[in-house]
Design a protein around this motif. Structure first.
Motif, PDB file in Angstrom:
ATOM      1  N   ALA A   1       0.817  -1.214   0.000  1.00  0.00           N
ATOM      2  CA  ALA A   1       0.000   0.000   0.000  1.00  0.00           C
ATOM      3  C   ALA A   1       0.853   1.266   0.000  1.00  0.00           C
ATOM      4  O   ALA A   1       0.535   2.253  -0.679  1.00  0.00           O
ATOM      5  N   ASP A   2       1.970   1.267   0.796  1.00  0.00           N
ATOM      6  CA  ASP A   2       2.803   2.469   0.853  1.00  0.00           C
ATOM      7  C   ASP A   2       3.463   2.760  -0.499  1.00  0.00           C
ATOM      8  O   ASP A   2       3.562   3.917  -0.917  1.00  0.00           O
ATOM      9  N   VAL A   3       3.849   1.701  -1.194  1.00  0.00           N
ATOM     10  CA  VAL A   3       4.464   1.890  -2.507  1.00  0.00           C
ATOM     11  C   VAL A   3       3.417   2.330  -3.525  1.00  0.00           C
ATOM     12  O   VAL A   3       3.683   3.193  -4.368  1.00  0.00           O
ATOM     13  N   VAL A   4       2.207   1.744  -3.443  1.00  0.00           N
ATOM     14  CA  VAL A   4       1.119   2.149  -4.341  1.00  0.00           C
ATOM     15  C   VAL A   4       0.826   3.629  -4.154  1.00  0.00           C
ATOM     16  O   VAL A   4       0.706   4.393  -5.131  1.00  0.00           O
ATOM     17  N   ASP A   5       0.753   4.057  -2.900  1.00  0.00           N
ATOM     18  CA  ASP A   5       0.489   5.470  -2.615  1.00  0.00           C
ATOM     19  C   ASP A   5       1.599   6.362  -3.173  1.00  0.00           C
ATOM     20  O   ASP A   5       1.333   7.407  -3.777  1.00  0.00           O
ATOM     21  N   LEU A   6       2.848   5.924  -3.003  1.00  0.00           N
ATOM     22  CA  LEU A   6       3.997   6.686  -3.503  1.00  0.00           C
ATOM     23  C   LEU A   6       3.969   6.786  -5.037  1.00  0.00           C
ATOM     24  O   LEU A   6       4.193   7.853  -5.606  1.00  0.00           O
ATOM     25  N   LEU A   7       3.668   5.682  -5.693  1.00  0.00           N
ATOM     26  CA  LEU A   7       3.617   5.677  -7.160  1.00  0.00           C
ATOM     27  C   LEU A   7       2.492   6.563  -7.678  1.00  0.00           C
ATOM     28  O   LEU A   7       2.666   7.295  -8.666  1.00  0.00           O
TER      29      LEU A   7
ATOM     30  N   VAL B   1      -2.111  -6.732 -20.578  1.00  0.00           N
ATOM     31  CA  VAL B   1      -2.477  -7.305 -21.872  1.00  0.00           C
ATOM     32  C   VAL B   1      -3.855  -7.954 -21.804  1.00  0.00           C
ATOM     33  O   VAL B   1      -4.617  -7.944 -22.777  1.00  0.00           O
ATOM     34  N   LYS B   2      -4.212  -8.478 -20.648  1.00  0.00           N
ATOM     35  CA  LYS B   2      -5.521  -9.111 -20.461  1.00  0.00           C
ATOM     36  C   LYS B   2      -6.602  -8.119 -20.043  1.00  0.00           C
ATOM     37  O   LYS B   2      -7.730  -8.512 -19.744  1.00  0.00           O
ATOM     38  N   GLY B   3      -6.237  -6.814 -20.027  1.00  0.00           N
ATOM     39  CA  GLY B   3      -7.239  -5.790 -19.755  1.00  0.00           C
ATOM     40  C   GLY B   3      -7.508  -5.526 -18.290  1.00  0.00           C
ATOM     41  O   GLY B   3      -8.557  -4.974 -17.944  1.00  0.00           O
ATOM     42  N   ARG B   4      -6.585  -5.844 -17.393  1.00  0.00           N
ATOM     43  CA  ARG B   4      -6.817  -5.676 -15.958  1.00  0.00           C
ATOM     44  C   ARG B   4      -6.081  -4.447 -15.437  1.00  0.00           C
ATOM     45  O   ARG B   4      -4.889  -4.266 -15.699  1.00  0.00           O
ATOM     46  N   THR B   5      -6.784  -3.608 -14.677  1.00  0.00           N
ATOM     47  CA  THR B   5      -6.155  -2.459 -14.033  1.00  0.00           C
ATOM     48  C   THR B   5      -5.450  -2.915 -12.768  1.00  0.00           C
ATOM     49  O   THR B   5      -5.609  -4.055 -12.312  1.00  0.00           O
ATOM     50  N   ALA B   6      -4.672  -2.007 -12.179  1.00  0.00           N
ATOM     51  CA  ALA B   6      -3.996  -2.336 -10.922  1.00  0.00           C
ATOM     52  C   ALA B   6      -5.014  -2.653  -9.830  1.00  0.00           C
ATOM     53  O   ALA B   6      -4.799  -3.537  -8.988  1.00  0.00           O
ATOM     54  N   ALA B   7      -6.158  -1.942  -9.824  1.00  0.00           N
ATOM     55  CA  ALA B   7      -7.204  -2.199  -8.825  1.00  0.00           C
ATOM     56  C   ALA B   7      -7.760  -3.605  -8.982  1.00  0.00           C
ATOM     57  O   ALA B   7      -8.023  -4.302  -7.987  1.00  0.00           O
TER      58      ALA B   7
ATOM     59  N   SER C   1      -7.493  -5.417  -0.092  1.00  0.00           N
ATOM     60  CA  SER C   1      -8.569  -4.428  -0.020  1.00  0.00           C
ATOM     61  C   SER C   1      -8.048  -3.020   0.251  1.00  0.00           C
ATOM     62  O   SER C   1      -8.578  -2.034  -0.266  1.00  0.00           O
ATOM     63  N   LYS C   2      -7.002  -2.898   1.065  1.00  0.00           N
ATOM     64  CA  LYS C   2      -6.459  -1.572   1.365  1.00  0.00           C
ATOM     65  C   LYS C   2      -5.923  -0.916   0.094  1.00  0.00           C
ATOM     66  O   LYS C   2      -6.124   0.282  -0.141  1.00  0.00           O
ATOM     67  N   VAL C   3      -5.252  -1.724  -0.721  1.00  0.00           N
ATOM     68  CA  VAL C   3      -4.711  -1.206  -1.985  1.00  0.00           C
ATOM     69  C   VAL C   3      -5.837  -0.820  -2.929  1.00  0.00           C
ATOM     70  O   VAL C   3      -5.773   0.207  -3.613  1.00  0.00           O
ATOM     71  N   VAL C   4      -6.917  -1.634  -2.918  1.00  0.00           N
ATOM     72  CA  VAL C   4      -8.058  -1.331  -3.786  1.00  0.00           C
ATOM     73  C   VAL C   4      -8.633   0.034  -3.427  1.00  0.00           C
ATOM     74  O   VAL C   4      -8.956   0.835  -4.306  1.00  0.00           O
ATOM     75  N   ARG C   5      -8.750   0.328  -2.114  1.00  0.00           N
ATOM     76  CA  ARG C   5      -9.314   1.618  -1.696  1.00  0.00           C
ATOM     77  C   ARG C   5      -8.425   2.780  -2.147  1.00  0.00           C
ATOM     78  O   ARG C   5      -8.915   3.821  -2.573  1.00  0.00           O
ATOM     79  N   LEU C   6      -7.132   2.592  -2.037  1.00  0.00           N
ATOM     80  CA  LEU C   6      -6.211   3.638  -2.500  1.00  0.00           C
ATOM     81  C   LEU C   6      -6.392   3.921  -3.987  1.00  0.00           C
ATOM     82  O   LEU C   6      -6.408   5.073  -4.439  1.00  0.00           O
ATOM     83  N   LEU C   7      -6.524   2.847  -4.755  1.00  0.00           N
ATOM     84  CA  LEU C   7      -6.652   2.991  -6.204  1.00  0.00           C
ATOM     85  C   LEU C   7      -8.009   3.569  -6.587  1.00  0.00           C
ATOM     86  O   LEU C   7      -8.130   4.267  -7.592  1.00  0.00           O
ATOM     87  N   GLU C   8      -9.047   3.261  -5.786  1.00  0.00           N
ATOM     88  CA  GLU C   8     -10.367   3.858  -6.043  1.00  0.00           C
ATOM     89  C   GLU C   8     -10.284   5.387  -5.963  1.00  0.00           C
ATOM     90  O   GLU C   8     -10.828   6.106  -6.808  1.00  0.00           O
TER      91      GLU C   8
ATOM     92  N   VAL D   1     -10.536   1.278 -10.937  1.00  0.00           N
ATOM     93  CA  VAL D   1     -11.805   0.548 -10.948  1.00  0.00           C
ATOM     94  C   VAL D   1     -12.266   0.320  -9.530  1.00  0.00           C
ATOM     95  O   VAL D   1     -11.490  -0.106  -8.665  1.00  0.00           O
ATOM     96  N   GLY D   2     -13.556   0.586  -9.256  1.00  0.00           N
ATOM     97  CA  GLY D   2     -14.110   0.427  -7.924  1.00  0.00           C
ATOM     98  C   GLY D   2     -14.422  -1.009  -7.575  1.00  0.00           C
ATOM     99  O   GLY D   2     -14.377  -1.898  -8.403  1.00  0.00           O
ATOM    100  N   ARG D   3     -14.789  -1.216  -6.298  1.00  0.00           N
ATOM    101  CA  ARG D   3     -15.049  -2.578  -5.831  1.00  0.00           C
ATOM    102  C   ARG D   3     -16.243  -3.197  -6.520  1.00  0.00           C
ATOM    103  O   ARG D   3     -16.272  -4.384  -6.800  1.00  0.00           O
ATOM    104  N   LYS D   4     -17.261  -2.371  -6.838  1.00  0.00           N
ATOM    105  CA  LYS D   4     -18.453  -2.920  -7.485  1.00  0.00           C
ATOM    106  C   LYS D   4     -18.110  -3.459  -8.854  1.00  0.00           C
ATOM    107  O   LYS D   4     -18.511  -4.558  -9.228  1.00  0.00           O
TER     108      LYS D   4
END
Length: 553
Positions: A454-460, A472-478, A487-494, A499-502
């Motif tokens: 999470a700390d690295v995701v926030d920094l990036l 290549v398969k169409g997936r975002t970092a979230a 889940s913590k990383v997902v919230r940061l990316l939201e 892409v949101g949790r829904k």
């Protein structure tokens, strides 16, 4: 009336001189009389130089005969006029009215003519001394090309029949006129030959005209050839220009449409047609490899800028351009190649299983190139371990922050996956491409998200990473983080617009997500545990490279 027999179509006998063939020409003689038969005799001024068949005969009124003129001399004429200045190529045409002669056919030749009819004592004899031989053909044209006689060459081409394709003629050694002109560097003669329809792609002695121009650095000639239909397809022009270091020609060829090689891993074999800057030539090597082998630094730079793959394996030894630079001990070219950040270039092994570092060691190249090649591995190992000081020292020493390991991961990706925030910050500050991707489309953000850092995701994200970049398969970092249960990383990316949790739950069911996350973690875990690619074990391996530049493994 000043003549009884008229030469047709002109008073010139066009004699075609070709290697390995009798040199011959034809002339038509027509009786100009409407009611009287006419006897003729055609003789060369120098009888040892030409043979005429038939040389005498009787023509019925308005009848015509075609005579053959054979050139007997062994040496090819010097030009279209041959020896006309000395009268050597002139002919004398005698004609006389032959009243009362019985002519059963339009032409009666040879034995029907009495030689005394052409005696000078008979006043009715007509003499035409204006007939001359004119020489054309490959043997004549080749001599004119070698002599640089442009106007005389035009004259020969003008007088040649279209079906002969005189501009594509071949001399006795098998060289085309175009090849001769290119080899002599005569752009003016090349232009003339092209004007008369010379094939700009016709090979001569195993090379196309474009290859010959590239090999000799004739940029103007290469430009003329390209403008007149020469194509790099199936040609080694780029290869020979790169090997010879003719940068003007190289840049000219690189300016022609040529697709970059596919992003898939390079193999040792390539198409022989020039459809890619990375295509192998007849010797199995790419232009970049040839330039590196010859130490052509400017050519290496031009090819890399144009998109040549530094990790392309080629040749019988399966080596890359970096292997070639390492064998030469050429640090400048090695730096150029590694600075372009091709995936895993330093780690690529040749057919014998050796890296560029090992090749340099075999050749006993000590000092800076050994240190430099080792630095590329050292920065990857340091990034994986999170040794920020070691990363800085490697980068300060010349290691590229865009270097790749065998998996196509940069130091930034490796540090992000391992959660080394300080190292990530330092690499970003040094200009590392924050959105660089591996072969599967993973960025450093995907790597950190999958590992739950999470700390690295926030920094990036704060450093400008694009949260919407997909694999290549169409997936975002979230989505990657959600599949891995982070889940913590997902919230940061939201919050960053990912892409949101829904959306994630709609796209990926819990069961599938768990399975996918597990698979991805195992895959990334294997990559993470392997670290930088080793050259081998003990002091003969990567440890040697690390120690050489001041690190311990």
């Amino acid at each position: 009336m000043d003549r009884l027999v008229i030469p047709e179509p002109t008073n010139e006998v066009v004699v075609r001189v070709e290697p390995g063939r009798p040199a011959r020409g034809e002339l038509t003689l027509r009786n100009a009389m409407h009611t009287m038969p006419v006897a003729f005799r055609l003789q060369p001024a120098v009888r040892s130089r030409f043979a005429v068949r038939p040389h005498t005969g009787i023509l019925a009124p308005l009848a015509a005969v075609t005579v053959e003129v054979v050139y007997l001399a062994s040496a090819a004429p010097e030009g279209p006029g041959g020896g006309a200045g000395r009268g050597e190529d002139a002919f004398l045409l005698h004609s006389v009215v032959a009243p009362g002669t019985a002519v059963r056919e339009p032409v009666t030749a040879l034995d029907s003519v009495n030689p005394e009819w052409f005696s000078a004592r008979r006043k009715q004899v007509f003499v035409d001394s204006g007939i001359r031989a004119c020489f054309v053909g490959a043997a004549v044209a080749a001599r004119l090309v070698e002599a640089g006689a442009v106007e005389a060459l035009r004259e020969v081409l003008d007088r040649s029949e279209p079906e002969w394709r005189a501009a594509d003629a071949v001399d006795e050694s098998g060289r085309t006129l175009l090849d001769l002109a290119v080899g002599l560097g005569r752009a003016d003669i090349v232009q003339v030959l092209l004007e008369y329809g010379a094939d700009a792609d016709k090979p001569s002695r195993g090379r196309t005209p474009l290859e010959t121009a590239a090999a000799s650095g004739e940029c103007l000639i290469a430009e003329l050839l390209l403008a007149n239909g020469a194509t790099p397809a199936g040609s080694d022009a780029l290869h020979v220009a790169a090997a010879a270091g003719h940068n003007d020609v190289l840049k000219l060829l690189l300016g022609k449409p040529a697709s970059a090689s596919p992003s898939s891993a390079s193999s040792a074999s390539f198409s022989c047609s020039f459809t890619s800057i990375d295509a192998a030539g007849r010797d199995g090597k790419t232009p970049l490899r040839l330039a590196a082998e010859a130490g052509r630094r400017d050519a290496v730079k031009a090819l890399l800028v144009a998109g040549a793959r530094a990790d392309a394996r080629c040749g019988t030894d399966g080596g890359t351009a970096l292997h070639a630079a390492a064998r030469r001990g050429d640090e400048v070219i090695a730096r150029l190649i590694l600075a372009n950040g091709a995936a895993g270039t330093a780690a690529v092994r040749d057919a014998a299983g050796k890296t560029a570092f090992e090749i340099a060691a075999e050749e006993c190249h000590a000092g800076r190139i050994m240190d430099f090649l080792g630095l590329g591995e050292a920065i990857l190992a340091a990034a994986r371990k999170g040794e920020a000081r070691a990363v800085r020292r490697a980068a300060d020493g010349g290691a590229s922050v865009e270097g790749r390991d065998a998996h196509g991961w940069t130091p930034l990706m490796r540090a992000a996956f391992k959660g080394r925030a300080d190292t990530v910050r330092d690499l970003v500050d040094r200009g590392a491409d924050i959105d660089a991707t591996d072969a599967e489309g993973y960025t450093a953000l995907h790597c950190a998200a999958e590992a739950g850092r999470a700390d690295v995701v926030d920094l990036l994200l704060k450093s400008g990473a694009n949260a919407k970049t997909t694999t290549v398969k169409g997936r975002t970092a979230a989505e990657v983080a959600a599949a891995a249960g982070k889940s913590k990383v997902v919230r940061l990316l939201e919050k960053a617009g990912g892409v949101g949790r829904k959306e994630v739950s709609e796209k990926t069911s819990p069961a599938v997500a768990g399975k996918a996350g597990s698979l991805d973690r195992r895959r990334r875990g294997r990559k993470g545990s392997s670290g930088a690619i080793r050259f081998g074990g003990g002091k003969d391996g990567f440890e040697t490279a690390a120690v050489a530049v001041g690190w311990s493994h």
